[in-house]
Design a protein around this motif. Structure first.
Motif, PDB file in Angstrom:
ATOM      1  N   ASP A  79      -7.331  -6.840  -8.571  1.00 51.46           N
ATOM      2  CA  ASP A  79      -6.110  -6.916  -7.765  1.00 51.46           C
ATOM      3  C   ASP A  79      -6.158  -5.757  -6.773  1.00 51.46           C
ATOM      4  O   ASP A  79      -5.981  -4.606  -7.155  1.00 51.46           O
ATOM      5  CB  ASP A  79      -4.901  -6.799  -8.716  1.00 51.46           C
ATOM      6  CG  ASP A  79      -3.586  -6.751  -7.973  1.00 51.46           C
ATOM      7  OD1 ASP A  79      -3.550  -7.188  -6.811  1.00 51.46           O
ATOM      8  OD2 ASP A  79      -2.587  -6.272  -8.562  1.00 51.46           O
ATOM      9  N   ARG A 104       3.904 -12.944   3.450  1.00 51.71           N
ATOM     10  CA  ARG A 104       3.234 -13.656   2.355  1.00 51.71           C
ATOM     11  C   ARG A 104       1.885 -14.252   2.752  1.00 51.71           C
ATOM     12  O   ARG A 104       1.759 -15.475   2.933  1.00 51.71           O
ATOM     13  CB  ARG A 104       4.155 -14.764   1.773  1.00 51.71           C
ATOM     14  CG  ARG A 104       5.593 -14.365   1.514  1.00 51.71           C
ATOM     15  CD  ARG A 104       5.711 -13.138   0.652  1.00 51.71           C
ATOM     16  NE  ARG A 104       4.974 -13.254  -0.583  1.00 51.71           N
ATOM     17  CZ  ARG A 104       4.334 -12.223  -1.146  1.00 51.71           C
ATOM     18  NH1 ARG A 104       4.342 -11.022  -0.582  1.00 51.71           N
ATOM     19  NH2 ARG A 104       3.693 -12.392  -2.276  1.00 51.71           N
ATOM     20  N   ALA A 149      -0.857 -11.571  -2.766  1.00 49.73           N
ATOM     21  CA  ALA A 149      -1.643 -11.341  -3.997  1.00 49.73           C
ATOM     22  C   ALA A 149      -0.991 -12.004  -5.207  1.00 49.73           C
ATOM     23  O   ALA A 149      -1.684 -12.533  -6.083  1.00 49.73           O
ATOM     24  CB  ALA A 149      -1.796  -9.837  -4.241  1.00 49.73           C
ATOM     25  N   SER A 167      -4.402  -9.009  -0.573  1.00 50.16           N
ATOM     26  CA  SER A 167      -3.166  -9.275   0.149  1.00 50.16           C
ATOM     27  C   SER A 167      -3.147  -8.450   1.427  1.00 50.16           C
ATOM     28  O   SER A 167      -3.645  -7.319   1.452  1.00 50.16           O
ATOM     29  CB  SER A 167      -2.000  -8.858  -0.745  1.00 50.16           C
ATOM     30  OG  SER A 167      -0.831  -8.739   0.011  1.00 50.16           O
ATOM     31  N   ASN A 211      -1.544   1.047  -8.503  1.00 51.42           N
ATOM     32  CA  ASN A 211      -0.096   1.190  -8.494  1.00 51.42           C
ATOM     33  C   ASN A 211       0.301   1.261  -9.967  1.00 51.42           C
ATOM     34  O   ASN A 211       0.073   0.285 -10.673  1.00 51.42           O
ATOM     35  CB  ASN A 211       0.548  -0.039  -7.817  1.00 51.42           C
ATOM     36  CG  ASN A 211       2.055  -0.028  -7.893  1.00 51.42           C
ATOM     37  OD1 ASN A 211       2.659   0.931  -8.336  1.00 51.42           O
ATOM     38  ND2 ASN A 211       2.663  -1.126  -7.462  1.00 51.42           N
ATOM     39  N   TYR A 240      -4.309  -2.571  -2.157  1.00 53.07           N
ATOM     40  CA  TYR A 240      -4.346  -1.227  -1.542  1.00 53.07           C
ATOM     41  C   TYR A 240      -5.764  -0.821  -1.140  1.00 53.07           C
ATOM     42  O   TYR A 240      -6.034   0.353  -0.908  1.00 53.07           O
ATOM     43  CB  TYR A 240      -3.766  -0.188  -2.518  1.00 53.07           C
ATOM     44  CG  TYR A 240      -2.352  -0.530  -2.934  1.00 53.07           C
ATOM     45  CD1 TYR A 240      -1.276  -0.239  -2.106  1.00 53.07           C
ATOM     46  CD2 TYR A 240      -2.098  -1.177  -4.136  1.00 53.07           C
ATOM     47  CE1 TYR A 240       0.013  -0.583  -2.460  1.00 53.07           C
ATOM     48  CE2 TYR A 240      -0.811  -1.537  -4.507  1.00 53.07           C
ATOM     49  CZ  TYR A 240       0.239  -1.238  -3.667  1.00 53.07           C
ATOM     50  OH  TYR A 240       1.520  -1.587  -3.998  1.00 53.07           O
TER      51      TYR A 240
END
Ligand code: PLP
Length: 394
Positions: free
Chosen positions: A213, A252, A105, A241, A179, A216
């Motif tokens: 983003d 990654r 991400a 991600s 987060n 999660y």
């Protein structure tokens, strides 16, 4: 000449890293079992078995193909698999051409910021926010504008967002599940945000984009779901991600998705590709791209995170702490008993309990506890949390 701004990023450690490194040193002195490290967000459930099987099979492939360069946006079969998976879960029609495969991400967000903002522009962060965003935004030269947190429900203070949108605002970063709070922004919250952003985009005559983003996205509990943001606000770029969902942050791999509903989506995709190139992206690791091409439908086993989440929430609230019940991710916020998060973290540190003050998340007054830890350690830490609470009562 050494660039001071970059030296600063290279020499100042985040308080998360500082605590983690302190924990390693302390473990050598008092024993690993006596350090209760809740600092990092490193997944603690194993990578799904299917991933290891796929890697074993892939090693039989022709090595020159397996380890060679891929197109910058990603191998065709990887983009196809990601697009298919995202279409199925969102109901949207995502095509491979909408997907740019990245090394997680972080570089996806950085490239998207650079594609959309430059000096004179503004990027809005909604507290509490991931403390790496300022570093990700640093090359844009844009000003960061912080919206204070809703410290009651950890949704969004829409009126505070509206007050801070100016003609220079280009991007608002939305991170849900969040987060550090573990909160999932509700459809109502996101709809209210979208209404303001649509109104302001019209008023100022240019699109204001959301960077969503969402590392999660699949880490949700109690039957909750993470709303698909482009359906609520079309000018949304998704940065995803596999670090958390497949427990492989060191490998990654992730992607940026620019859906067709985004204004100027083709140009924006090209600008993201260009910005990625400008920060040194060549392609995401080829082996990992082939893993993802075969593993997009794997889902994490959330039972261990869920058990930690409920145990910690129930135990700490029973002691007297005020906790924000997380519905996603693997973090929980706990209010500092006297409002001083730094002092709370220091006091806990004296008991070898490592919890992160939320000041660097733009939201002082709380600590973040990572629940991606062993259940045994978490349970053994409860008497220490009780002792710390009692110290506050004296
Ligand atoms: N965004 C948030 C909110 C995160 O918590 C993290 C990692 O912890 C990242 C981005 C970076 O993710 P990645 O490891 O995929 O670069």
């Amino acid at each position: 000449m050494i660039v001071e701004k970059m030296k600063g990023f290279g020499t100042t450690r985040s308080c998360i890293r500082e605590l983690f490194e302190y924990g390693l040193k302390q473990a050598a002195i008092v024993g690993k079992e006596n350090v209760f490290d809740f600092s990092l967000g490193n997944p603690s459930v194993p990578t799904p078995e299917g991933v290891a099987n796929v890697i074993r099979d892939l090693l039989e492939m022709d090595t020159l193909t397996l380890h060679g360069y891929t197109p910058a946006a990603g191998a065709a079969n990887t983009r196809m698999a990601i697009a298919g998976d995202l279409s199925r879960r969102s109901g949207d029609d995502i095509r491979p051409e909408n997907i740019f495969v990245t090394c997680g991400a972080a570089p996806g967000i950085t490239a998207t910021m650079n594609a959309l903002a430059e000096e004179g522009d503004e990027i809005m962060l909604l507290a509490p926010y991931f403390p790496e965003y300022p570093a990700y935004a640093s090359l844009t030269g844009a000003k960061l504008v912080i919206v204070p947190a809703d410290t009651e429900h950890f949704q969004l203070k829409i009126d505070e967002v509206e007050k801070r949108i100016t003609p220079h605002t280009q991007i608002i970063i939305v991170n849900s599940p969040n987060n550090p709070s573990g909160v999932i922004y509700s459809v109502e919250t996101l709809t209210a945000l979208a209404e303001v952003m649509i109104r302001k985009s019209q008023e100022y005559g240019h699109p204001i984009y959301i960077i969503s983003d969402e590392p999660y996205r699949e880490l949700v509990y109690d039957g909750e779901d993470t709303p698909y943001l482009p359906a609520i606000y079309p000018n949304t770029v998704i940065c995803y991600s596999y670090s958390k969902s497949l427990s492989m942050p060191g490998e990654r791999i992730g992607y940026v998705c620019v859906p067709d509903c985004c204004e100027n989506s083709k140009d924006l995709f090209a600008a993201i590709a260009g910005a990625a190139r400008a920060i040194g992206h060549v392609c995401a690791p080829s082996l990992l791209q082939q893993v993802i091409a075969r593993c997009t439908d794997l889902r994490p086993d959330l039972s261990a995170y869920d058990l930690n989440r409920t145990t910690l929430y129930n135990e700490l609230t029973a002691i007297g702490y005020h906790c924000i019940k997380p519905k996603g991710a693997f973090y929980m916020l706990v209010e500092a008993p006297d409002g001083n998060s730094l002092a709370f973290s220091e006091r806990a540190k004296a008991h070898n309990v490592l919890i992160v003050p939320t000041d660097d998340f733009g939201c002082p007054g709380f600590v973040r506890i990572s629940t991606c830890v062993s259940h045994d350690m978490l349970v053994r830490s409860i008497p220490l949390f009780r002792t710390i609470w009692e110290e506050y009562q004296q």
